[in-house]
Write an enzyme that holds these catalytic residues in place. Sequence first.
Site, PDB file in Angstrom:
ATOM      1  N   CYS A 109       0.843  -1.134   0.038  1.00 47.82           N
ATOM      2  CA  CYS A 109      -0.148   0.095  -0.071  1.00 47.82           C
ATOM      3  C   CYS A 109       1.177   1.330   0.105  1.00 47.82           C
ATOM      4  O   CYS A 109       0.196   2.427  -0.263  1.00 47.82           O
ATOM      5  CB  CYS A 109      -0.922   0.241   1.082  1.00 47.82           C
ATOM      6  SG  CYS A 109      -2.101  -1.404   1.135  1.00 47.82           S
ATOM      7  N   HIS A 154      12.238   1.135   5.371  1.00 49.30           N
ATOM      8  CA  HIS A 154      12.215  -0.307   4.963  1.00 49.30           C
ATOM      9  C   HIS A 154      12.963  -1.030   6.164  1.00 49.30           C
ATOM     10  O   HIS A 154      13.922  -1.027   6.516  1.00 49.30           O
ATOM     11  CB  HIS A 154      12.758  -0.488   3.756  1.00 49.30           C
ATOM     12  CG  HIS A 154      12.297  -1.682   3.035  1.00 49.30           C
ATOM     13  ND1 HIS A 154      12.269  -2.959   3.848  1.00 49.30           N
ATOM     14  CD2 HIS A 154      11.794  -2.090   1.805  1.00 49.30           C
ATOM     15  CE1 HIS A 154      11.402  -3.940   3.077  1.00 49.30           C
ATOM     16  NE2 HIS A 154      11.501  -3.222   1.912  1.00 49.30           N
ATOM     17  N   HIS A 158      -1.835  19.888   6.711  1.00 52.49           N
ATOM     18  CA  HIS A 158      -2.719  18.705   6.421  1.00 52.49           C
ATOM     19  C   HIS A 158      -2.344  17.468   6.466  1.00 52.49           C
ATOM     20  O   HIS A 158      -1.159  17.142   5.911  1.00 52.49           O
ATOM     21  CB  HIS A 158      -3.488  18.927   5.158  1.00 52.49           C
ATOM     22  CG  HIS A 158      -4.064  20.468   4.737  1.00 52.49           C
ATOM     23  ND1 HIS A 158      -5.139  20.739   5.537  1.00 52.49           N
ATOM     24  CD2 HIS A 158      -3.745  21.376   4.260  1.00 52.49           C
ATOM     25  CE1 HIS A 158      -5.361  22.034   5.178  1.00 52.49           C
ATOM     26  NE2 HIS A 158      -4.386  22.541   4.419  1.00 52.49           N
ATOM     27  N   HIS A 199      -2.509   6.905   5.514  1.00 54.88           N
ATOM     28  CA  HIS A 199      -3.276   5.996   4.765  1.00 54.88           C
ATOM     29  C   HIS A 199      -4.351   5.241   5.737  1.00 54.88           C
ATOM     30  O   HIS A 199      -4.090   4.686   6.741  1.00 54.88           O
ATOM     31  CB  HIS A 199      -2.175   4.773   4.545  1.00 54.88           C
ATOM     32  CG  HIS A 199      -2.550   3.533   4.094  1.00 54.88           C
ATOM     33  ND1 HIS A 199      -3.129   3.366   2.955  1.00 54.88           N
ATOM     34  CD2 HIS A 199      -2.384   2.235   4.609  1.00 54.88           C
ATOM     35  CE1 HIS A 199      -3.449   2.324   2.513  1.00 54.88           C
ATOM     36  NE2 HIS A 199      -2.982   1.452   3.486  1.00 54.88           N
ATOM     37  N   HIS A 255     -14.380   5.550   5.039  1.00 55.94           N
ATOM     38  CA  HIS A 255     -15.716   5.319   5.051  1.00 55.94           C
ATOM     39  C   HIS A 255     -16.494   5.511   3.575  1.00 55.94           C
ATOM     40  O   HIS A 255     -17.211   4.677   3.234  1.00 55.94           O
ATOM     41  CB  HIS A 255     -16.514   6.596   5.845  1.00 55.94           C
ATOM     42  CG  HIS A 255     -18.063   6.376   6.037  1.00 55.94           C
ATOM     43  ND1 HIS A 255     -18.899   6.641   5.226  1.00 55.94           N
ATOM     44  CD2 HIS A 255     -18.710   5.700   7.045  1.00 55.94           C
ATOM     45  CE1 HIS A 255     -20.093   6.685   5.588  1.00 55.94           C
ATOM     46  NE2 HIS A 255     -19.867   5.747   6.562  1.00 55.94           N
ATOM     47  N   ASN A 292     -10.133   1.071   1.810  1.00 57.65           N
ATOM     48  CA  ASN A 292      -8.630   0.985   1.695  1.00 57.65           C
ATOM     49  C   ASN A 292      -8.597   0.778   0.134  1.00 57.65           C
ATOM     50  O   ASN A 292      -8.851  -0.233  -0.549  1.00 57.65           O
ATOM     51  CB  ASN A 292      -7.924  -0.165   2.545  1.00 57.65           C
ATOM     52  CG  ASN A 292      -6.967  -0.035   2.423  1.00 57.65           C
ATOM     53  OD1 ASN A 292      -6.299   0.617   1.424  1.00 57.65           O
ATOM     54  ND2 ASN A 292      -5.954  -0.860   3.173  1.00 57.65           N
TER      55      ASN A 292
END
EC number: 2.3.1.-
Length: 488
Positions: free
Chosen positions: A220, A299, A383, A387, A416, A420
Amino acid sequence: MANVKLIYHFLITHFFKLCLLPLIALVATTKASTLTQEDFQNLWLHLQHNLLTLTILFAVFTFVSTVYFLTRPRPVYLVDYSCHLPPPHQKITVQTIRNNIKKNLEINPSLRLLGEDSSLDFFYRVLERSGLGEETYIPNALHSVPPLQTMAAAREETEQVIFDAIDNLLANTKVNTRDIGIIILNSSTFNPTPSLSAMVVNKYKLRSNIKSINLGGMGCSAGVIAIDLAKDLLQVHKNTYALVVSTENISRNAYVGDNKSMIVANCLFRLGGAAVLLSNKSEDRRRSKYKLLHTVRTHTGADDKSFRCVQQEDDEKGKTGVSLTKDITSVAGRTITKNIATLGPLVLPLSEKLLFFKTYIHKKYFDDKIKHYVPDFKRAIDHFCIHPGGRALIDELEKNLGLSPVDVEPSRSTLHRFGNTSSSSIWYELAYTEAKGRMKRGNKAWQIALGSGFKCNSAVWVALRNVNPSVNSPWEHCIDKYPVKLDL
């Protein structure tokens, strides 16, 4: 206490200005009262007699300036981006999911999409607590009874998402496809041959010398990886555009077994994708929405727990799915901390750095029981696009970063409304902020995404103008409904 902290931050931030102003005023007043016309004449004669020195100094200054302007990083501008909005007939509700599972059992009693009844109950419980609404989308293949998990169905989904996002982007930017010199496409679990990036080249007849890159299996957070890669390529290739496309395929990758660690993904992932147009052309600054400030990639895959906490594999019955281990929470927390530790010095004001350093010294040499100081990122970031990997993840980051409900509103609303959508989720969140009219010139937006491997990647953008939503924004017809109040 709050007022004291505000005064502290103001004094530290403007410390040098506050010190220099009285000094400059004093020097200016003194010099103005003492310098005479004769002094200026002597200075001019001195300069005339040292022409060689002035010439050398001017040459050095010119050389250094030229080297600086030739070697400094090229600015990367985000001209515009587009998020795919699926058609209404692809919406899915909890009741529709229940009905489809029931129909499958009626057609073929031996076909149990979620195995045992206990797995089915677990699926419904997770779905109801996931934070997803009743208007998310799934592809046509999963609306079918029984679901279609063929290569043709997967291609149909991917083509629908990618082509719609790119078509809308090109219509909004009026960019000639022959001017695009770089194409980067990321899709984690669906990587056919020819590649998806080659599919885009074929569809839009992109030029033969285009730099085409297809990223797979990166989870993702691959959307930020693609942006970081595009940034590096735009430092090398002059006066060109980079097209970045982020998507994920769920037609072929929906799990139909009864392993609970693999069922969770079915509850969260939904249909979506985004196309982003980047430029290194100076003339594009005027019409671009944002300028890229920083990308930070972390990572932790060298650690076995991190590497295995999100993994695509077969269950005991040979059915493929993505499993999530119990270590994922601790792994995510550790990886996020490392990413923030790298990003903080790049974006935080001096006042926050000093507070962090003070706590670090105190903890290391005097009292190791005190908590680490959590920097106030709201002093540097306006802002937040976190994720939307699930309600629990958003809750955890809201707490650990000291954010307010308004700060995480784009994340909760995106989860909502769209679920995802993997690597493209952060773009739906940025589009939400624009649709609410909150993105003002000079505002900074932080996109932070997590992914298998395990990875945490961040991108920080600064708005070049007051940003309005693009034509055909995914929030165009529903923004007034948000934020919604969710039952805890």
